[in-house]
Scaffold this motif. Sequence first.
Motif, mmCIF file in Angstrom:
data_model
loop_
_atom_site.group_PDB
_atom_site.id
_atom_site.type_symbol
_atom_site.label_atom_id
_atom_site.label_comp_id
_atom_site.label_asym_id
_atom_site.label_seq_id
_atom_site.Cartn_x
_atom_site.Cartn_y
_atom_site.Cartn_z
ATOM 1 N N LEU A 50 -16.318 -27.764 -15.968
ATOM 2 C CA LEU A 50 -17.017 -27.961 -14.700
ATOM 3 C C LEU A 50 -16.248 -28.901 -13.774
ATOM 4 C CD1 LEU A 50 -20.715 -28.224 -15.946
ATOM 5 C CD2 LEU A 50 -19.665 -26.322 -14.689
ATOM 6 N N SER A 51 -15.793 -30.027 -14.316
ATOM 7 C CA SER A 51 -15.095 -30.989 -13.464
ATOM 8 C C SER A 51 -13.758 -30.426 -13.000
ATOM 9 C CB SER A 51 -14.889 -32.315 -14.199
ATOM 10 O OG SER A 51 -13.983 -32.175 -15.270
ATOM 11 N N GLY A 52 -13.063 -29.680 -13.877
ATOM 12 C CA GLY A 52 -11.792 -29.093 -13.481
ATOM 13 C C GLY A 52 -11.949 -28.088 -12.358
ATOM 14 N N MET A 53 -12.917 -27.173 -12.502
ATOM 15 C CA MET A 53 -13.075 -26.126 -11.497
ATOM 16 C C MET A 53 -13.621 -26.662 -10.183
ATOM 17 S SD MET A 53 -15.087 -22.477 -11.631
ATOM 18 C CE MET A 53 -16.728 -23.182 -11.482
ATOM 19 N N PHE A 54 -14.704 -27.441 -10.230
ATOM 20 C CA PHE A 54 -15.337 -27.859 -8.980
ATOM 21 C C PHE A 54 -14.531 -28.932 -8.256
ATOM 22 C CE2 PHE A 54 -19.116 -25.953 -11.037
ATOM 23 C CZ PHE A 54 -19.409 -25.032 -10.036
ATOM 24 N N THR A 55 -13.824 -29.771 -8.989
ATOM 25 C CA THR A 55 -12.935 -30.723 -8.311
ATOM 26 C C THR A 55 -11.801 -29.981 -7.623
ATOM 27 O OG1 THR A 55 -13.420 -32.417 -9.965
ATOM 28 C CG2 THR A 55 -11.469 -32.754 -8.603
ATOM 29 N N SER A 56 -11.259 -28.942 -8.282
ATOM 30 C CA SER A 56 -10.234 -28.107 -7.654
ATOM 31 C C SER A 56 -10.787 -27.420 -6.410
ATOM 32 C CB SER A 56 -9.734 -27.062 -8.655
ATOM 33 O OG SER A 56 -8.864 -26.140 -8.043
ATOM 34 N N THR A 57 -12.026 -26.976 -6.463
ATOM 35 C CA THR A 57 -12.664 -26.328 -5.310
ATOM 36 C C THR A 57 -12.759 -27.291 -4.125
ATOM 37 O OG1 THR A 57 -13.952 -24.840 -6.708
ATOM 38 C CG2 THR A 57 -14.784 -25.240 -4.486
ATOM 39 N N ILE A 58 -13.195 -28.511 -4.389
ATOM 40 C CA ILE A 58 -13.335 -29.513 -3.319
ATOM 41 C C ILE A 58 -11.980 -29.855 -2.704
ATOM 42 C CG2 ILE A 58 -13.981 -31.914 -2.848
ATOM 43 C CD1 ILE A 58 -16.149 -31.570 -5.047
ATOM 44 N N GLY A 102 -9.787 -25.470 4.126
ATOM 45 C CA GLY A 102 -11.023 -25.154 4.819
ATOM 46 C C GLY A 102 -11.787 -24.003 4.189
ATOM 47 N N VAL A 103 -11.302 -23.495 3.074
ATOM 48 C CA VAL A 103 -11.937 -22.349 2.398
ATOM 49 C C VAL A 103 -12.323 -22.765 0.977
ATOM 50 C CG1 VAL A 103 -11.637 -19.977 1.611
ATOM 51 C CG2 VAL A 103 -10.560 -20.724 3.750
ATOM 52 N N TYR A 104 -13.540 -22.402 0.571
ATOM 53 C CA TYR A 104 -13.979 -22.673 -0.793
ATOM 54 C C TYR A 104 -13.426 -21.611 -1.730
ATOM 55 C CZ TYR A 104 -17.305 -26.170 0.885
ATOM 56 O OH TYR A 104 -17.867 -27.283 1.452
ATOM 57 N N THR A 105 -12.645 -22.026 -2.704
ATOM 58 C CA THR A 105 -12.127 -21.122 -3.731
ATOM 59 C C THR A 105 -12.476 -21.686 -5.106
ATOM 60 O OG1 THR A 105 -9.980 -22.272 -3.751
ATOM 61 C CG2 THR A 105 -10.196 -20.347 -2.292
ATOM 62 N N PHE A 106 -12.551 -20.802 -6.077
ATOM 63 C CA PHE A 106 -12.932 -21.210 -7.424
ATOM 64 C C PHE A 106 -11.813 -20.820 -8.381
ATOM 65 C CE2 PHE A 106 -16.746 -20.523 -4.965
ATOM 66 C CZ PHE A 106 -17.447 -21.697 -5.177
#
Length: 317
Positions: free
Chosen positions: A81-89, A96-100
């Motif tokens: 969770l922290s790896g993916m969502f921190t990368s997203t932020i 300027g684009v949200y990516t996962f």
Amino acid sequence: MALVLGPRRGRFHDDDGNVLEEPKPMGPHSVALQFLGTFALWFGWYGFNPGSTLKIHSAQLGDVASLVAVNTTLGAAAGALSGMFTSTILDERKTGVYTFDTTAAMNGCLTGLVAITAGCATVEPWAGFVIGLVAGWVYLGASALILRLKIDDAVDAIPVHMFGGAWGVLATGLFSNPNRMRLAGYATGNLGWFYEWGRGSGNFTLMGIQICSILFVFGWTVCIFTPFCYVLKLLNWLRIDPIEEEVGMDISRHKGSAYQSEDTNEKAVSELNTSRRKLQMDLSYSGRSRASKAADKKPTPAGDSMGGSEHAAEEAA
């Protein structure tokens, strides 16, 4: 090994040797197989961590094994969770684009598993979650660091195992709980540093031992494994031919593309085939040459020689 081996062609430099502004991305062939491998490792970790209890012949050891399983789950999930969502932020702030990023999620998960392994039996579940959470950030930071240093780690093993493992060892020196240590059969004279401060001690013994362990592993790797890699490099056993690398090992070593959608450098394939035909001709010529030399050295029977035939004719006359 990644330092000794050097980067893959085109990763940090173009064909003329000029440094690229951004490293060339070289992603996985199949994200589905990447996920399958990640879940296989996660599943196997339940045999590795809870199985290290070795025996469950009492309720106490049963509690230890169950705690280990819970901490393993929390560490892996928190890291993902922290790896993916921190990368997203971070990506959203830059583009300027949200990516996962699924790779960040999977490697964050593996880093969480690596990190929780050292202290899985001696930390509380809340600490297991914190260790996994920080592990995801450790992975992202270490992955960015090795790219900045132009170290080409194809599967990000250095961020996951070296940095993640080091964080896990340090975390054991911070979060080891006296009750959990006692149940797991460890001495409680030296606790995790946070618990030492909680009882007004500040005893740094356990934390110091953990730091020494990290330094020992690092020193062993540098002194033993690095020279071994240099020997392999000198013997030309560490890396394939540049043309084979350009073509790809699926074609050059395994007789065909692994995926039909895979782009093929036809020019490089042609160069590879030409070089191999030349090698085959050289080997064939070398074999004929050795056979010819062996025939020249073979003794000829007297009756088969010209002199022997003339002598026999004179005797007959």
